[in-house]
Design a protein around this motif. Structure first.
Motif, short mmCIF file in Angstrom:
data_model
loop_
_atom_site.label_atom_id
_atom_site.label_comp_id
_atom_site.label_asym_id
_atom_site.label_seq_id
_atom_site.Cartn_x
_atom_site.Cartn_y
_atom_site.Cartn_z
N MET A 1 73.10 115.54 -29.96
CA MET A 1 72.07 115.98 -30.89
C MET A 1 72.13 115.17 -32.18
O MET A 1 73.22 114.91 -32.70
N ARG A 2 70.97 114.79 -32.69
CA ARG A 2 70.91 113.92 -33.86
C ARG A 2 70.34 114.68 -35.05
O ARG A 2 69.29 115.32 -34.96
N ILE A 3 71.04 114.57 -36.19
CA ILE A 3 70.71 115.32 -37.39
C ILE A 3 70.40 114.36 -38.55
O ILE A 3 71.07 113.34 -38.69
N LEU A 4 69.41 114.72 -39.35
CA LEU A 4 69.15 114.00 -40.60
C LEU A 4 69.53 114.89 -41.77
O LEU A 4 69.10 116.04 -41.84
N ILE A 5 70.35 114.37 -42.67
CA ILE A 5 70.69 115.06 -43.92
C ILE A 5 70.00 114.33 -45.06
O ILE A 5 70.17 113.11 -45.22
N VAL A 6 69.20 115.04 -45.84
CA VAL A 6 68.57 114.46 -47.03
C VAL A 6 69.15 115.20 -48.23
O VAL A 6 68.74 116.32 -48.54
N GLU A 7 70.11 114.59 -48.90
CA GLU A 7 70.88 115.23 -49.98
C GLU A 7 71.26 114.16 -51.00
O GLU A 7 71.85 113.14 -50.65
N GLN A 153 80.87 110.43 -27.10
CA GLN A 153 79.54 110.04 -26.62
C GLN A 153 79.19 110.75 -25.32
O GLN A 153 78.04 111.11 -25.10
N GLU A 154 80.17 110.96 -24.46
CA GLU A 154 79.92 111.71 -23.23
C GLU A 154 79.50 113.14 -23.56
O GLU A 154 78.57 113.69 -22.97
N TYR A 155 80.17 113.73 -24.55
CA TYR A 155 79.83 115.10 -24.96
C TYR A 155 78.41 115.15 -25.52
O TYR A 155 77.63 116.06 -25.20
N LYS A 156 78.04 114.19 -26.35
CA LYS A 156 76.71 114.18 -26.95
C LYS A 156 75.63 114.08 -25.87
O LYS A 156 74.61 114.78 -25.93
N LEU A 157 75.87 113.22 -24.89
CA LEU A 157 74.88 113.05 -23.82
C LEU A 157 74.78 114.32 -22.98
O LEU A 157 73.67 114.80 -22.70
N GLU A 176 67.74 107.73 -28.59
CA GLU A 176 67.27 108.17 -29.91
C GLU A 176 67.98 109.41 -30.41
O GLU A 176 68.07 109.65 -31.61
N HIS A 177 68.51 110.23 -29.48
CA HIS A 177 69.07 111.52 -29.90
C HIS A 177 70.59 111.60 -29.88
O HIS A 177 71.15 112.56 -30.41
N ILE A 178 71.27 110.61 -29.29
CA ILE A 178 72.74 110.70 -29.30
C ILE A 178 73.38 109.63 -30.18
O ILE A 178 74.60 109.67 -30.40
N TYR A 179 72.59 108.68 -30.68
CA TYR A 179 73.12 107.66 -31.56
C TYR A 179 72.52 107.82 -32.95
O TYR A 179 71.33 108.13 -33.09
N ASP A 180 73.32 107.54 -33.98
CA ASP A 180 72.76 107.53 -35.33
C ASP A 180 72.08 106.19 -35.58
O ASP A 180 72.11 105.27 -34.75
N GLN A 181 71.50 106.05 -36.76
CA GLN A 181 70.67 104.88 -37.06
C GLN A 181 71.46 103.58 -37.02
O GLN A 181 70.94 102.53 -36.64
N ASP A 182 72.74 103.63 -37.41
CA ASP A 182 73.54 102.41 -37.54
C ASP A 182 74.27 102.02 -36.27
O ASP A 182 74.93 100.99 -36.22
N PHE A 183 74.18 102.85 -35.23
CA PHE A 183 74.90 102.58 -33.99
C PHE A 183 74.21 101.47 -33.21
O PHE A 183 72.99 101.39 -33.19
#
Length: 225
Positions: A1-7, A153-157, A176-183
């Motif tokens: 699962m992919r999360i965006l934090i805006v802080e 990564q196996e857990y995320k998938l 798109e959903h298991i990697y962050d932007q920089d991966f």
């Protein structure tokens, strides 16, 4: 699962990012409303943690813009404001939950899990497919009651597929959903992770749908003859 934090508070933002990554999420962090709005518009997220008091563009405006553009990901509003009018404004703008600072990290994570669970149509924190169980609270995966050790990564998938049980998920969506932007997003690694998961949980736990992607189904849901 992919999360965006805006802080915009650097220390808090980095602490949340680190904690959520340790919990098993892929996380992107933005420090202002303009950049946060851009990421939320151009990237795919399963949930967003959004501060209201942001520089460049305030959080309420960002949230209104996302909803106006049809973005439906769940949003947890995070702010130092604690008056009822601010809560109402956030919820009316399209927020799904509200947490005032200061807060306990454990509560934020629990609320985040609940938002993702509801948005994917799951009733409890334990996801089940046949003899495979994944507890989103502890990150524990079991097969026939026995613990199974997965890489991050196996857990995320596996978690993404189990949250979307019964649906066909494309490689692109998984990336798109298991990697962050920089991966470094190499689509070939998806097949590697699927192969490893099958070795650990059984060859039939994930089905390859040729030309479309992957599906994880519960044998109990299969039609009976």
């Amino acid at each position: 699962m992919r999360i965006l934090i805006v802080e915009d508070e650097p220390t808090l933002g980095q602490q949340l990012k680190t904690t959520l990554e340790q919990t098993g999420y892929a996380v992107d962090l933005s420090a202002d409303g303009e950049d946060g709005h851009f990421l939320g518009t151009t990237e795919e997220y399963d949930a967003v943690i959004l501060d209201l008091g942001l520089p460049e563009i305030d959080g309420l405006t960002v949230l209104n813009m996302w909803r106006r553009d049809g973005k439906t990901f769940p949003v947890l509003v995070l702010t130092a404001r604690d008056s009822w009018s601010d809560k109402v404004a956030g919820l009316d703008a399209g927020a799904d939950d509200y947490l005032a600072k200061p807060f306990q990290t454990e509560e934020l994570i629990a609320r985040l899990r609940a938002l993702i669970r509801r948005s994917t149509g799951n009733a409890t924190s334990e996801l089940v497919a046949g003899e495979v169980r994944l507890d989103t609270r502890s990150g524990r995966v079991t097969l026939d009651g026995e613990p199974v050790k997965l890489t991050a990564q196996e857990y995320k998938l596996l978690s993404y597929l189990m949250h979307h049980k019964g649906k066909v998920v494309s490689r692109t969506e998984l990336i798109e959903h298991i990697y962050d932007q920089d991966f470094d997003r190499d689509s070939n690694t998806i097949e590697v992770f699927v192969t490893r998961i099958r070795k650990k949980l059984g060859s039939d736990v994930i089905t390859t749908i040729r030309g479309l992607g992957y599906s994880l189904d519960d044998p109990a849901d299969a039609p009976r003859g």
